[in-house]
Scaffold this motif. Structure first.
Motif, PDB file in Angstrom:
ATOM      1  N   GLN A   1       0.865  -1.193   0.000  1.00 18.25           N
ATOM      2  CA  GLN A   1       0.000   0.000   0.000  1.00 18.25           C
ATOM      3  C   GLN A   1       0.896   1.237   0.000  1.00 18.25           C
ATOM      4  N   ASP A   2       0.704   2.138  -0.998  1.00  9.41           N
ATOM      5  CA  ASP A   2       1.571   3.309  -1.085  1.00  9.41           C
ATOM      6  C   ASP A   2       1.100   4.406  -0.141  1.00  9.41           C
TER       7      ASP A   2
ATOM      8  N   HIS B   1      -0.453   6.951  -0.666  1.00  7.87           N
ATOM      9  CA  HIS B   1      -1.783   7.465  -0.986  1.00  7.87           C
ATOM     10  C   HIS B   1      -2.888   6.482  -0.601  1.00  7.87           C
TER      11      HIS B   1
ATOM     12  N   LYS C   1      -3.196   3.412  -1.837  1.00  8.86           N
ATOM     13  CA  LYS C   1      -3.560   2.552  -2.948  1.00  8.86           C
ATOM     14  C   LYS C   1      -2.847   1.205  -2.827  1.00  8.86           C
ATOM     15  N   ASP C   2      -3.620   0.130  -2.956  1.00 13.69           N
ATOM     16  CA  ASP C   2      -3.059  -1.219  -2.853  1.00 13.69           C
ATOM     17  C   ASP C   2      -2.568  -1.706  -4.213  1.00 13.69           C
ATOM     18  N   LYS C   3      -1.505  -2.520  -4.149  1.00  6.60           N
ATOM     19  CA  LYS C   3      -0.945  -3.108  -5.370  1.00  6.60           C
ATOM     20  C   LYS C   3      -0.572  -4.562  -5.085  1.00  6.60           C
TER      21      LYS C   3
END
Length: 320
Positions: free
Chosen positions: A113-114, A116, A118-120
């Motif tokens: 998770q960055d 921001h 946002k998950d990747k």
């Protein structure tokens, strides 16, 4: 010729969308992993740097969080349900599943998770637990030798319901039938290797085999040659002939003992003794004679037929 700004914007938007689709496709690729039940299994992650994300997760089936790592304070937490079942390595973010069971089957996803939020998806595994393969049993149905070649018909069985039939020669085997469905869970193959016929059973996590030496299998089926058969037959006939001659010789020798010198049989006289009934012995009477004056008296006896007279002899001698 000038290209309108709107066209350029659309073109770059398309490229960005295409790159995003490619990245998404790569990250969503599911990798199959097979683990042996009862043993530990490691799910690894490559190319992950803590400075590039805020948090890191391992999730099962996208619904259950197994472990959560926070890069800010370099700490991780294993959720209560998995505390006794997994180990997490901070150095490379790998997840080890302890004592793999059927309940561990599923999709394991490593997620970052960055800043921001946002998950990747970094890597996705489909974990498939398997039992160790059962030891196969190789049986030879028939074997025949012709023209210096051994032809073998064999069946290899794994468990109760899985079997495969092969025909083998000195160097190779050919499958002729099977009674199981080949899959990742089981594969049965019969080959000739190192002068042996070998049945190998395997799945994704283990393998086992059973072998029989070709020389032993073929030796039991070698046909007897003509010379050998003739030799055995001649030996048997000769033995019977010798025994017959010895038997005749013994019988002749016994008969000669019962003949005279002229070769005529001696008459055999048999005397039978007859037993005649005899009468009881006569009564015994004992008399003692005396010369000169005498006094005789009789004594009663038990048996009246016996009479004994005793005399007293005076002044006399009896000369015998």
């Amino acid at each position: 010729m000038e290209i309108p700004a709107c066209v350029c914007l659309r073109f770059f938007s398309f490229l960005w969308l295409l790159v995003g689709m490619l990245e998404g496709t790569e990250s969503e690729q599911v990798i199959d992993r097979y683990g042996s039940k009862g043993k530990s299994f490691l799910l690894d992650v490559g190319g992950v740097k803590p400075a590039e994300f805020r948090k890191f997760y391992w999730k099962l089936n996208n619904t259950q969080t197994i472990v959560e790592y926070t890069s800010k304070n370099n700490e991780f937490e294993i959720f209560p349900r998995y505390k006794e079942k997994v180990m997490f390595y901070e150095k490379n973010f790998s997840l080890k599943i302890l004592k793999l069971e059927e309940s561990n089957r599923g999709i394991y996803t490593a997620i970052t998770q960055d800043i921001h939020g946002k998950d990747k998806n970094i890597v996705i595994y489909r974990l498939i637990p398997q039992d160790s393969v059962i030891k196969p049993e190789l049986k030879v149905k028939s074997a025949s030798v012709s023209e210096e070649r051994c032809n073998i018909s064999a069946t290899c069985t794994v468990g109760q319901d899985n079997s495969v039939s092969y025909r083998c020669q000195q160097t190779q085997c050919t499958e002729v039938g099977r009674d199981y469905t080949e899959s990742d869970d089981l594969e049965i193959v019969v080959t000739v290797k190192n002068s042996s016929i070998v049945c190998n059973a395997s799945n994704r996590v283990s393998n086992d085999s059973h072998s029989l030496a070709l020389k032993d299998v073929c030796r039991n089926s070698e046909p007897h040659n003509a010379a050998g058969i003739i030799g055995v037959t001649a030996g048997t006939i000769l033995t019977i002939l010798i025994i017959s001659i010895l038997s005749i010789y013994v019988c002749v020798k016994k008969n000669r003992r019962a003949t005279n010198q002229d070769g005529n049989l001696e008459p055999l006289n048999t005397t039978y003794a007859s037993v005649q009934e005899t009468s009881a012995p006569p009564p015994v009477e004992t008399l003692y004679a005396a010369v000169g004056p005498r006094e005789c008296q009789s004594k009663p006896v038990k048996h009246p037929e016996e009479t004994t007279i005793y005399c007293t002899v005076q002044g006399a001698h009896i000369n015998s």
